[in-house]
Write a protein that holds these residues in place. Structure first.
Motif, PDB file in Angstrom:
ATOM      1  N   GLN A  85      -8.683 -12.250 -47.959  1.00 32.84           N
ATOM      2  CA  GLN A  85      -9.282 -11.442 -49.032  1.00 32.84           C
ATOM      3  C   GLN A  85     -10.595 -10.797 -48.533  1.00 32.84           C
ATOM      4  N   TRP A  86     -10.708  -9.480 -48.764  1.00 32.58           N
ATOM      5  CA  TRP A  86     -11.927  -8.746 -48.391  1.00 32.58           C
ATOM      6  C   TRP A  86     -12.922  -8.791 -49.526  1.00 32.58           C
ATOM      7  N   GLU A  87     -14.185  -9.129 -49.204  1.00 34.97           N
ATOM      8  CA  GLU A  87     -15.281  -9.071 -50.155  1.00 34.97           C
ATOM      9  C   GLU A  87     -16.502  -8.506 -49.433  1.00 34.97           C
ATOM     10  N   GLU A  88     -17.422  -7.855 -50.182  1.00 35.34           N
ATOM     11  CA  GLU A  88     -18.555  -7.139 -49.599  1.00 35.34           C
ATOM     12  C   GLU A  88     -19.728  -8.040 -49.243  1.00 35.34           C
ATOM     13  N   LEU A  89     -19.717  -9.287 -49.673  1.00 31.05           N
ATOM     14  CA  LEU A  89     -20.828 -10.186 -49.369  1.00 31.05           C
ATOM     15  C   LEU A  89     -20.892 -10.459 -47.868  1.00 31.05           C
ATOM     16  N   ASP A  90     -22.129 -10.663 -47.367  1.00 34.26           N
ATOM     17  CA  ASP A  90     -22.295 -10.830 -45.920  1.00 34.26           C
ATOM     18  C   ASP A  90     -21.507 -12.017 -45.380  1.00 34.26           C
ATOM     19  N   ASP A  91     -21.644 -13.151 -46.043  1.00 36.74           N
ATOM     20  CA  ASP A  91     -20.918 -14.335 -45.568  1.00 36.74           C
ATOM     21  C   ASP A  91     -19.423 -14.122 -45.638  1.00 36.74           C
ATOM     22  N   ALA A  92     -18.953 -13.461 -46.698  1.00 37.98           N
ATOM     23  CA  ALA A  92     -17.518 -13.224 -46.863  1.00 37.98           C
ATOM     24  C   ALA A  92     -17.012 -12.276 -45.796  1.00 37.98           C
ATOM     25  N   VAL A  93     -17.809 -11.238 -45.444  1.00 39.17           N
ATOM     26  CA  VAL A  93     -17.397 -10.287 -44.409  1.00 39.17           C
ATOM     27  C   VAL A  93     -17.278 -10.988 -43.061  1.00 39.17           C
ATOM     28  N   HIS A  94     -18.276 -11.827 -42.739  1.00 43.57           N
ATOM     29  CA  HIS A  94     -18.236 -12.555 -41.474  1.00 43.57           C
ATOM     30  C   HIS A  94     -16.999 -13.461 -41.409  1.00 43.57           C
ATOM     31  N   SER A  95     -16.701 -14.152 -42.541  1.00 51.30           N
ATOM     32  CA  SER A  95     -15.520 -15.031 -42.596  1.00 51.30           C
ATOM     33  C   SER A  95     -14.239 -14.224 -42.480  1.00 51.30           C
ATOM     34  N   PHE A  96     -14.206 -13.051 -43.120  1.00 53.84           N
ATOM     35  CA  PHE A  96     -13.012 -12.203 -43.086  1.00 53.84           C
ATOM     36  C   PHE A  96     -12.652 -11.835 -41.656  1.00 53.84           C
ATOM     37  N   TRP A  97     -13.660 -11.341 -40.866  1.00 54.98           N
ATOM     38  CA  TRP A  97     -13.351 -10.913 -39.496  1.00 54.98           C
ATOM     39  C   TRP A  97     -13.008 -12.095 -38.602  1.00 54.98           C
ATOM     40  N   GLY A  98     -13.606 -13.233 -38.881  1.00 53.54           N
ATOM     41  CA  GLY A  98     -13.276 -14.412 -38.079  1.00 53.54           C
ATOM     42  C   GLY A  98     -11.826 -14.850 -38.293  1.00 53.54           C
ATOM     43  N   ARG A  99     -11.410 -14.835 -39.534  1.00 56.62           N
ATOM     44  CA  ARG A  99     -10.030 -15.226 -39.835  1.00 56.62           C
ATOM     45  C   ARG A  99      -9.040 -14.215 -39.269  1.00 56.62           C
ATOM     46  N   LEU A 100      -9.396 -12.929 -39.320  1.00 57.74           N
ATOM     47  CA  LEU A 100      -8.493 -11.898 -38.812  1.00 57.74           C
ATOM     48  C   LEU A 100      -8.354 -12.010 -37.285  1.00 57.74           C
ATOM     49  N   ARG A 101      -9.510 -12.266 -36.589  1.00 56.86           N
ATOM     50  CA  ARG A 101      -9.429 -12.443 -35.134  1.00 56.86           C
ATOM     51  C   ARG A 101      -8.532 -13.626 -34.779  1.00 56.86           C
ATOM     52  N   LEU A 102      -8.626 -14.712 -35.571  1.00 60.20           N
ATOM     53  CA  LEU A 102      -7.785 -15.882 -35.326  1.00 60.20           C
ATOM     54  C   LEU A 102      -6.301 -15.543 -35.494  1.00 60.20           C
ATOM     55  N   ALA A 103      -5.960 -14.739 -36.478  1.00 59.96           N
ATOM     56  CA  ALA A 103      -4.573 -14.346 -36.718  1.00 59.96           C
ATOM     57  C   ALA A 103      -4.042 -13.460 -35.606  1.00 59.96           C
ATOM     58  N   LEU A 104      -4.983 -12.721 -34.908  1.00 65.24           N
ATOM     59  CA  LEU A 104      -4.557 -11.795 -33.858  1.00 65.24           C
ATOM     60  C   LEU A 104      -4.802 -12.343 -32.459  1.00 65.24           C
ATOM     61  N   HIS A 105      -5.046 -13.645 -32.344  1.00 68.80           N
ATOM     62  CA  HIS A 105      -5.476 -14.186 -31.056  1.00 68.80           C
ATOM     63  C   HIS A 105      -4.435 -13.988 -29.959  1.00 68.80           C
ATOM     64  N   GLU A 106      -3.124 -13.868 -30.324  1.00 70.39           N
ATOM     65  CA  GLU A 106      -2.093 -13.720 -29.294  1.00 70.39           C
ATOM     66  C   GLU A 106      -2.187 -12.378 -28.561  1.00 70.39           C
ATOM     67  N   ILE A 107      -2.762 -11.372 -29.243  1.00 72.30           N
ATOM     68  CA  ILE A 107      -2.738 -10.026 -28.629  1.00 72.30           C
ATOM     69  C   ILE A 107      -4.142  -9.504 -28.296  1.00 72.30           C
ATOM     70  N   ILE A 108      -5.173 -10.277 -28.563  1.00 69.82           N
ATOM     71  CA  ILE A 108      -6.541  -9.809 -28.274  1.00 69.82           C
ATOM     72  C   ILE A 108      -6.819  -9.943 -26.776  1.00 69.82           C
ATOM     73  N   PRO A 109      -7.275  -8.899 -26.136  1.00 66.37           N
ATOM     74  CA  PRO A 109      -7.626  -8.985 -24.703  1.00 66.37           C
ATOM     75  C   PRO A 109      -8.713 -10.025 -24.482  1.00 66.37           C
ATOM     76  N   LEU A 110      -8.738 -10.584 -23.279  1.00 65.90           N
ATOM     77  CA  LEU A 110      -9.711 -11.636 -23.003  1.00 65.90           C
ATOM     78  C   LEU A 110     -11.142 -11.146 -23.150  1.00 65.90           C
ATOM     79  N   ASP A 111     -11.421  -9.941 -22.707  1.00 66.83           N
ATOM     80  CA  ASP A 111     -12.781  -9.439 -22.841  1.00 66.83           C
ATOM     81  C   ASP A 111     -13.133  -9.173 -24.289  1.00 66.83           C
ATOM     82  N   GLY A 112     -12.120  -8.791 -25.087  1.00 71.67           N
ATOM     83  CA  GLY A 112     -12.382  -8.572 -26.519  1.00 71.67           C
ATOM     84  C   GLY A 112     -12.649  -9.871 -27.220  1.00 71.67           C
ATOM     85  N   ALA A 113     -11.945 -10.936 -26.856  1.00 70.66           N
ATOM     86  CA  ALA A 113     -12.174 -12.231 -27.488  1.00 70.66           C
ATOM     87  C   ALA A 113     -13.554 -12.740 -27.217  1.00 70.66           C
ATOM     88  N   LEU A 114     -14.084 -12.381 -26.053  1.00 71.11           N
ATOM     89  CA  LEU A 114     -15.437 -12.817 -25.740  1.00 71.11           C
ATOM     90  C   LEU A 114     -16.455 -12.042 -26.553  1.00 71.11           C
TER      91      LEU A 114
END
Length: 691
Positions: free
Chosen positions: A662-691
């Motif tokens: 779920q997307w929300e505009e609050l700072d903590d919620a935005v940070h959590s949103f991108w963290g969860r999305l990166r975790l869902a895409l971990h199979e295809i994220i380049p190594l330098d991007g993951a860093l």
């Protein structure tokens, strides 16, 4: 009196009597009753009187003289009831030239001399002296006299001398006497010292232990003309040798133990034998017990004979009964009597009348009766049958009387009796059966109403035809609408069954269709592999894009402003976005298919506008099929709150089975949103991007 119908009741005989007429053209008085006036004479009565009942008067001290009947010399029937007379003069009946019937009852002190006078009345054919305490007559009582009496009834005479032996010798002098009735007289034995030529003797309800002595010393019969002997209800204990060469009718019913050594062959002309209620069920019956070449009618009701037992009842018990046409076996024991045993016992008989009532024929089938083609009368009352096989009686071409009363029959159909059988039957008793009144019984009900005389044994028996499933409703009053019975019961069952199947199928189909995506996803989650197919695809295939993004054009600002910078600029992923990456000029469907297949992952952007977009719904359906085929999952992000009532079935199924972000505009919620999305895409994220 004597079965005559009387009318026009009027006083007569000095108002001491009552006179009645009968249905004749002249309506003249025919019957007179002089009752309970203590009369000592007979008043003057109309000359037309033929029947006189002189009852409850007192003649104790008044002898009957030749003048006593001077006012009724024309009578034919005379009843002297409870008059207490004792003495009758010799010429008392001299003037009654037409007298043929005399009934004397209740004269307890009637003497033997008076009895002799009664027997000597000229022209008298019937004499009844009931309850007069007459004992056995002296041997010479009727010597040197003439008597025209043919029938003599002396029942209910209990002798005052307490002698229970009755001697019939005196009656040997009466050449015209044919019938003697000595029922209920406390007789314990009967004998005669000479030949008595009577034809009928009734000894019912006495105390006899054996048959009357019928054999002289030289074995000549003492009753050579006796054709009927009734000796029921006597408690017989033995049946010794009998010399009854003319006996045709013998009644031994309601006695105790009848010794098996007695053979009916001692009566060579026997035609009718009653041995009912003698309780021979415990006995082992002798072979050929009822075997007799002249026997025509046999009654064994209530004897509890175990016909199913080969040990107690031999198979030849009815052997050599070539003339036996009437047989009653009601109230016996037919347990274990199957069709084969039934035919073994009776199959050789040419029966015309058969009574099997009140037997539980559990192992017996009605079709077996077809072997008795001569049957004209069949009694099957209370045999425990619940149905009549179609055409069970059609082969009995002589059957006119059928009694099926008090069974468990619920239905009688048009096929139960053929048209020929229905036309042949004159008596068909089916009362006291638990009929189920429905369409199946409507035909029988109409037959019953149209021909009630066929089904009624008496006026009240029609009330015994009832609807067992409709309390208080008689068969005659049962009705149904014709339209309700147009289709047969079987057709109704088929229709109901078919409709039920259709309704159940439609219900299941509707439920499956409504929740089809939930079901597909649930099955997918339950049976999908551990990611082997997905990993092999990611290694083997060449992809143009890392993530295919499905969104509505109204959400393009969020995709360009938020999603693309994060995933492309920071994580180094290549996104497929409609406005930027679809090839111009290609069909939009082709663009969607090619881009989805060229992307490693699929990300859906759910929103209120996504719900309303037909293309978005198409993409969702296509993408769901795609990920299922490759054992993958959809990535779902929700950019606003969407009411469940607005969602499609596919969206509801996805949200219920997939963890979305779920997307929300609050700072903590935005940070959590991108963290969860990166975790869902971990199979295809380049190594330098993951860093």
């Amino acid at each position: 009196m004597c079965g005559v119908v009387f009318f026009d009741d009027q006083q007569c005989g000095d108002n001491y009597c009552r006179c009645c007429g009968r249905s004749e053209p002249d309506h003249q008085p025919y019957y007179a009753e002089c009752f309970d006036h203590n009369l000592t004479y007979i008043p003057q009565l109309p000359h037309s009187i033929r029947h006189l009942r002189f009852a409850a008067n007192n003649l104790t001290s008044v002898p009957l003289t030749e003048h006593f009947f001077s006012n009724v010399t024309q009578i034919t029937d005379l009843l002297l009831i409870s008059t207490k007379m004792s003495h009758i003069e010799l010429n008392a009946f001299k003037g009654l030239r037409n007298l043929t019937c005399v009934l004397v009852t209740g004269s307890e002190h009637l003497t033997m001399e008076s009895f002799r006078v009664l027997m000597a009345i000229p022209g008298l054919q019937y004499l009844s002296a009931h309850s007069c305490q007459l004992s056995s007559p002296p041997k010479d009582l009727f010597s040197n006299m003439t008597s025209d009496v043919v029938e003599l009834s002396l029942s209910l005479n209990f002798p005052t001398d307490y002698t229970c032996l009755y001697d019939l010798t005196a009656y040997s002098a009466l050449d015209k006497l044919r019938n003697i009735d000595l029922a209920i007289c406390s007789i314990c034995a009967v004998k005669t010292s000479t030949v008595v030529r009577i034809q009928s003797l009734n000894l019912n309800d006495n105390s006899m232990k054996g048959l009357p002595e019928s054999c002289a010393a030289n074995e000549v019969s003492l009753f050579p003309n006796l054709s009927s002997l009734k000796i029921s209800e006597n408690g017989l204990l033995f049946l010794k040798k009998a010399c009854l060469p003319s006996l045709k009718f013998l009644d031994l019913s309601y006695n105790g133990v009848v010794v098996r050594s007695f053979s009916i062959t001692q009566c060579p002309c026997l035609q009718t034998l009653w041995m009912s209620y003698i309780n021979t069920g415990w006995m082992k019956l002798a072979s050929n017990l009822f075997s007799h070449p002249t026997l025509e009618e046999l009654h064994l009701e209530g004897d509890h004979i175990a016909f199913g037992s080969h040990d107690r009842v031999p198979s030849n018990i009815f052997a050599n009964c070539s003339r036996l046409t009437r047989l009653s076996l009601a109230k016996n024991n037919f347990e274990n009597v199957d069709d084969a045993r039934f035919l073994e016992l009776l199959g050789h008989l040419s029966l015309e009348e058969l009574n099997l009532s009140k037997n539980k024929l559990s192992s017996f089938s009605l079709s077996t009766l077809s072997n008795f083609s001569n049957l004209s009368r069949l009694e099957l009352m209370s045999i425990g049958i619940s149905s009549i096989p179609d055409g069970a009686f059609d082969s009995l071409k002589n059957l006119y009387w059928l009694n099926l009363t008090q069974n468990d029959i619920t239905i009688v159909t048009k096929q139960t009796f053929s048209v020929e059988t229905r036309q042949r039957l004159r008596f068909l008793y089916l009362d006291r059966n638990p009929f189920t009144c429905s369409c199946q019984l409507l035909w029988f009900r109409n037959w019953f109403v149209s021909d009630m005389e066929l089904f009624q044994r008496n006026a009240s028996s029609r009330l015994e035809y009832k609807c067992n499933n409709l309390p208080g409703t008689s068969l005659a009053n049962f009705t149904m609408v014709d339209q309700a019975c147009v289709m047969s019961h079987a057709m109704n069952v088929v229709i109901v069954f078919t409709c039920t199947i259709v309704i159940v199928t439609l219900t299941i189909t509707s439920i499956v269709f409504r929740f089809r995506w939930n079901i597909r996803l649930a099955l997918y989650e339950a049976f999908r592999g551990r990611g082997d197919v997905r990993r092999l695809r990611l290694l083997a295939d060449h992809f143009d894009y890392d993530v295919f993004v499905s969104y509505d054009k109204e959400d393009l600002p969020w995709v360009y402003g938020k999603l693309m910078p994060e995933l492309e600029e920071r994580l180094g992923l290549r996104l497929c976005v409609h406005e930027r990456d679809f090839i111009p000029g290609n069909n939009i469907v082709d663009n969607i298919v090619e881009c989805v297949q060229s992307s490693k992952k699929i990300l859906m952007v759910f929103s209120k506008d996504f719900v309303r977009s037909q293309w978005c719904q198409f993409e969702l359906t296509f993408c769901m099929n795609h990920v299922m085929n490759f054992d993958d999952v959809l990535l779902i992000v929700c950019v606003d709150d969407v009411a469940s009532r607005d969602m499609s079935a596919a969206m509801m199924a996805v949200l219920r089975t997939t963890t979305y972000i779920q997307w929300e505009e609050l700072d903590d919620a935005v940070h959590s949103f991108w963290g969860r999305l990166r975790l869902a895409l971990h199979e295809i994220i380049p190594l330098d991007g993951a860093l």
